[in-house]
Design a protein around this motif. Structure first.
Motif, short mmCIF file in Angstrom:
data_model
loop_
_atom_site.label_atom_id
_atom_site.label_comp_id
_atom_site.label_asym_id
_atom_site.label_seq_id
_atom_site.Cartn_x
_atom_site.Cartn_y
_atom_site.Cartn_z
N ALA A 125 -5.18 6.66 -8.26
CA ALA A 125 -4.10 6.30 -9.19
C ALA A 125 -4.57 5.27 -10.21
O ALA A 125 -4.22 5.34 -11.39
N VAL A 126 -5.40 4.31 -9.78
CA VAL A 126 -5.89 3.27 -10.69
C VAL A 126 -6.87 3.86 -11.70
O VAL A 126 -6.79 3.58 -12.91
N SER A 127 -7.81 4.66 -11.23
CA SER A 127 -8.83 5.21 -12.13
C SER A 127 -8.24 6.18 -13.15
O SER A 127 -8.69 6.26 -14.30
N SER A 128 -7.21 6.93 -12.77
CA SER A 128 -6.58 7.89 -13.69
C SER A 128 -5.50 7.25 -14.55
O SER A 128 -4.96 7.90 -15.45
N ARG A 129 -5.18 6.00 -14.26
CA ARG A 129 -4.11 5.25 -14.93
C ARG A 129 -2.74 5.88 -14.72
O ARG A 129 -1.81 5.63 -15.50
N SER A 130 -2.61 6.72 -13.70
CA SER A 130 -1.26 7.17 -13.35
C SER A 130 -0.47 6.00 -12.78
O SER A 130 0.76 6.02 -12.74
N LEU A 131 -1.19 4.98 -12.34
CA LEU A 131 -0.62 3.68 -12.00
C LEU A 131 -1.36 2.67 -12.86
O LEU A 131 -2.52 2.33 -12.58
N ASP A 132 -0.72 2.24 -13.92
CA ASP A 132 -1.39 1.41 -14.93
C ASP A 132 -0.84 -0.01 -14.91
O ASP A 132 0.31 -0.25 -15.29
#
Length: 202
Positions: A125-132
């Protein structure tokens, strides 16, 4: 009262002058020679002194490790606090590599919604920025408590997070648990509790 002295004092008092000023006609007994302490008394004194010496040495040996332990814990607390700050910066920068370096393989997270995530899910989630994480700023002092190989970090923060089309800004209390293994600290547990409920304004 030492042996001999009490005996001599008692005998000298028995030879006090009479009412007429004359002394008794009986010749005075020769004073007993001053006796040296008996071997039993010497042994008892030696044992007592040895016990005192051991007690003093014992107190010293207890205080030194305690002082050393306090210094070690303080150093560990500084190290963990700096590591937690590194993690917050990496989350805002979406630096999944650094985040993964801080998180232990067994890491788990409970977010403000109560959802539980594994390390793999969180890093994705962090790397894809789906959780930014747009902002992650402590609003209280960061407190670190260290006990042996475990450290607990607590503080309140102001968060601004984007999840897909949803952007949330809220305060939360954080509890992070670190464990030291193979010579370094890593985070094994994280839980965030939203202040005032979640989602904000609900």
């Amino acid at each position: 009262m030492t042996p001999g002295r009490g005996l001599l004092q008692w005998r000298s008092s028995s030879w006090s002058p009479s009412a007429t000023g004359r002394r008794s006609s009986a010749p005075p007994e020769p004073a007993s020679p001053r006796r040296s302490p008996t071997p039993l008394l010497v042994v008892a004194l030696a044992i007592a002194l040895a016990a005192v010496a051991v007690a003093v040495a014992g107190v010293s040996s207890v205080l030194r490790p305690a002082d050393a332990s306090d210094a070690t814990a303080a150093s560990a607390a500084r190290e963990v606090s700096e590591l937690d700050r590194t993690l917050r910066k990496a989350l805002v920068a979406a630096d999944a590599e650094t985040v993964g370096w801080v998180l232990a393989p067994t890491f788990e997270l409970v977010d403000p919604s109560g959802e539980r995530q594994t390390r793999r899910e969180y890093l994705r989630a962090v790397s894809s920025r789906s959780l930014d994480y747009e902002a992650f700023d402590p609003t209280t002092p960061v407190e670190v408590r260290v006990s042996g190989e475990v450290a607990v970090v607590t503080y309140e923060s102001q968060l601004q997070v984007a999840a897909g089309s949803t952007r949330l800004r809220h305060r939360a209390w954080h509890t992070h648990v670190y464990e030291r293994a193979d010579g370094r600290w890593r985070q094994v547990w994280s839980q965030a509790t939203a202040v005032g409920g979640f989602p904000p304004g609900s």
